[in-house]
Design a protein around this motif. Structure first.
Motif, PDB file in Angstrom:
ATOM      1  N   THR A 116       1.691  34.379   6.441  1.00 57.27           N
ATOM      2  CA  THR A 116       0.655  34.472   7.477  1.00 57.27           C
ATOM      3  C   THR A 116       0.780  33.413   8.568  1.00 57.27           C
ATOM      4  O   THR A 116       0.748  33.747   9.760  1.00 57.27           O
ATOM      5  CB  THR A 116      -0.750  34.429   6.851  1.00 57.27           C
ATOM      6  N   PRO A 117       0.899  32.117   8.228  1.00 56.21           N
ATOM      7  CA  PRO A 117       1.049  31.127   9.308  1.00 56.21           C
ATOM      8  C   PRO A 117       2.320  31.334  10.120  1.00 56.21           C
ATOM      9  O   PRO A 117       2.336  31.088  11.335  1.00 56.21           O
ATOM     10  CB  PRO A 117       1.068  29.785   8.568  1.00 56.21           C
ATOM     11  N   THR A 118       3.384  31.798   9.471  1.00 52.38           N
ATOM     12  CA  THR A 118       4.622  32.079  10.202  1.00 52.38           C
ATOM     13  C   THR A 118       4.420  33.237  11.169  1.00 52.38           C
ATOM     14  O   THR A 118       4.880  33.202  12.313  1.00 52.38           O
ATOM     15  CB  THR A 118       5.757  32.422   9.219  1.00 52.38           C
ATOM     16  N   PHE A 119       3.709  34.263  10.715  1.00 57.48           N
ATOM     17  CA  PHE A 119       3.404  35.411  11.579  1.00 57.48           C
ATOM     18  C   PHE A 119       2.620  34.951  12.804  1.00 57.48           C
ATOM     19  O   PHE A 119       2.911  35.370  13.931  1.00 57.48           O
ATOM     20  CB  PHE A 119       2.605  36.441  10.790  1.00 57.48           C
ATOM     21  N   ILE A 120       1.640  34.092  12.604  1.00 57.88           N
ATOM     22  CA  ILE A 120       0.823  33.604  13.717  1.00 57.88           C
ATOM     23  C   ILE A 120       1.690  32.848  14.719  1.00 57.88           C
ATOM     24  O   ILE A 120       1.583  33.054  15.943  1.00 57.88           O
ATOM     25  CB  ILE A 120      -0.315  32.701  13.196  1.00 57.88           C
ATOM     26  N   ALA A 121       2.560  31.964  14.218  1.00 62.33           N
ATOM     27  CA  ALA A 121       3.427  31.182  15.097  1.00 62.33           C
ATOM     28  C   ALA A 121       4.363  32.084  15.898  1.00 62.33           C
ATOM     29  O   ALA A 121       4.535  31.900  17.108  1.00 62.33           O
ATOM     30  CB  ALA A 121       4.235  30.179  14.278  1.00 62.33           C
ATOM     31  N   LEU A 122       4.977  33.073  15.253  1.00 63.43           N
ATOM     32  CA  LEU A 122       5.893  33.981  15.945  1.00 63.43           C
ATOM     33  C   LEU A 122       5.149  34.870  16.935  1.00 63.43           C
ATOM     34  O   LEU A 122       5.655  35.154  18.027  1.00 63.43           O
ATOM     35  CB  LEU A 122       6.644  34.835  14.930  1.00 63.43           C
ATOM     36  N   PHE A 123       3.971  35.301  16.555  1.00 63.38           N
ATOM     37  CA  PHE A 123       3.152  36.129  17.445  1.00 63.38           C
ATOM     38  C   PHE A 123       2.853  35.382  18.742  1.00 63.38           C
ATOM     39  O   PHE A 123       3.049  35.902  19.846  1.00 63.38           O
ATOM     40  CB  PHE A 123       1.859  36.520  16.736  1.00 63.38           C
ATOM     41  N   LEU A 124       2.398  34.148  18.617  1.00 61.88           N
ATOM     42  CA  LEU A 124       2.074  33.351  19.804  1.00 61.88           C
ATOM     43  C   LEU A 124       3.317  33.036  20.629  1.00 61.88           C
ATOM     44  O   LEU A 124       3.293  33.087  21.861  1.00 61.88           O
ATOM     45  CB  LEU A 124       1.369  32.055  19.389  1.00 61.88           C
ATOM     46  N   TYR A 125       4.399  32.732  19.939  1.00 62.97           N
ATOM     47  CA  TYR A 125       5.634  32.357  20.624  1.00 62.97           C
ATOM     48  C   TYR A 125       6.240  33.540  21.374  1.00 62.97           C
ATOM     49  O   TYR A 125       6.947  33.351  22.369  1.00 62.97           O
ATOM     50  CB  TYR A 125       6.635  31.821  19.595  1.00 62.97           C
ATOM     51  N   GLY A 126       5.972  34.749  20.920  1.00 63.51           N
ATOM     52  CA  GLY A 126       6.578  35.926  21.533  1.00 63.51           C
ATOM     53  C   GLY A 126       5.784  36.547  22.662  1.00 63.51           C
ATOM     54  O   GLY A 126       6.259  37.485  23.313  1.00 63.51           O
TER      55      GLY A 126
END
Length: 251
Positions: A116-126
């Motif tokens: 979940t935290p990885t998904f959030i980071a990638l979502f924001l970064y993309g």
């Protein structure tokens, strides 16, 4: 006759599939890189499973980023949303302003360890490349084209879905491609918070001073980037060809 680029793409695909399904076949390549009888091939999990997990989180985040970024890009190009452009830019810049590792540090206390935290980071970064390319693609549509569509009796919604988005599609796809390629590498940091992915191989190599593990994780990520870049580039070219050769643009 098949072009050299196609041949290289298929060779990269064959190498990737062979390595993640039967890594022991490559023992002779990585054995010279190990010391003190360390294992030459990553043996703490399945490379195939880790690769699939890596791709799942990258494409899942890309899908979410695309929905939000394209929607925002459409909204701020409508008369009712123009005044929200600065705010929208500030929001999509959050992922680029703060390094993904910083986003992970904030997200873990809120949502726990794992994907979940990885998904959030990638979502924001993309978000940023997709938003900017959506904005660029829509605003570059010729006013004459829009006037002609309006003269044909097309409603604002009809012009958006029948004219603006189709013409902007190659540019939007370029932003999606850029976002995915960036996040393929960025996703490796997810293993620092117990997310399954290829970063697990790299981190295991760093912790045990095993260069073979580090190279294996990096090799799979690099091959994935080459293959996915090739596929998405073909899709962009196909979209451009359908528009009469209008070229796609990226950030």
């Amino acid at each position: 006759m098949m072009r050299w680029g196609n041949i290289a793409w298929f060779l990269a695909l064959a190498l990737l599939l062979a390595f993640i399904t039967a890594p022991d076949l490559f023992t002779f390549v990585f054995a010279p890189l190990t010391e003190h009888n360390a294992p030459p091939i990553y043996n703490q999990g399945s490379l195939l499973s880790l690769t699939l997990s890596h791709l799942l989180i990258v494409f899942g985040a890309a899908f979410a980023s695309t929905i939000i970024a394209v929607s925002l890009g459409i909204f701020v190009t409508r008369p009712s949303g123009v005044e929200f452009l600065p705010l929208s830019r500030s929001l999509v810049n959050i992922g680029q302003t703060f390094p993904p590792i910083a986003v992970l540090a904030v997200a873990v206390p809120l949502v726990g360890f794992g994907e979940t935290p990885t998904f959030i980071a990638l979502f924001l970064y993309g978000l940023l490349p997709i938003f900017e390319n959506t904005l660029s693609g829509i605003t570059q549509v010729s006013p004459l084209t829009l006037e002609a569509a309006k003269g044909m009796g097309m409603s604002p919604r009809g012009r958006l879905f029948g004219v603006e988005l189709p013409l902007a599609l190659p540019v939007i796809l370029a932003g999606i491609r850029l976002s995915i390629i960036i996040n393929l590498g960025t996703a490796t940091i997810g293993s620092t918070v117990a997310a399954k992915g290829l970063g697990e191989v790299i981190i295991a190599g760093l912790q045990s001073n095993n260069l073979a593990f580090v190279l294996q994780g990096g090799l799979v990520v690099a091959l994935l980037a080459i293959l996915i870049h090739g596929v998405l580039t073909r899709i962009e070219r196909s979209a451009s060809a359908r528009l009469g050769g209008r070229g796609s643009e990226s950030l």
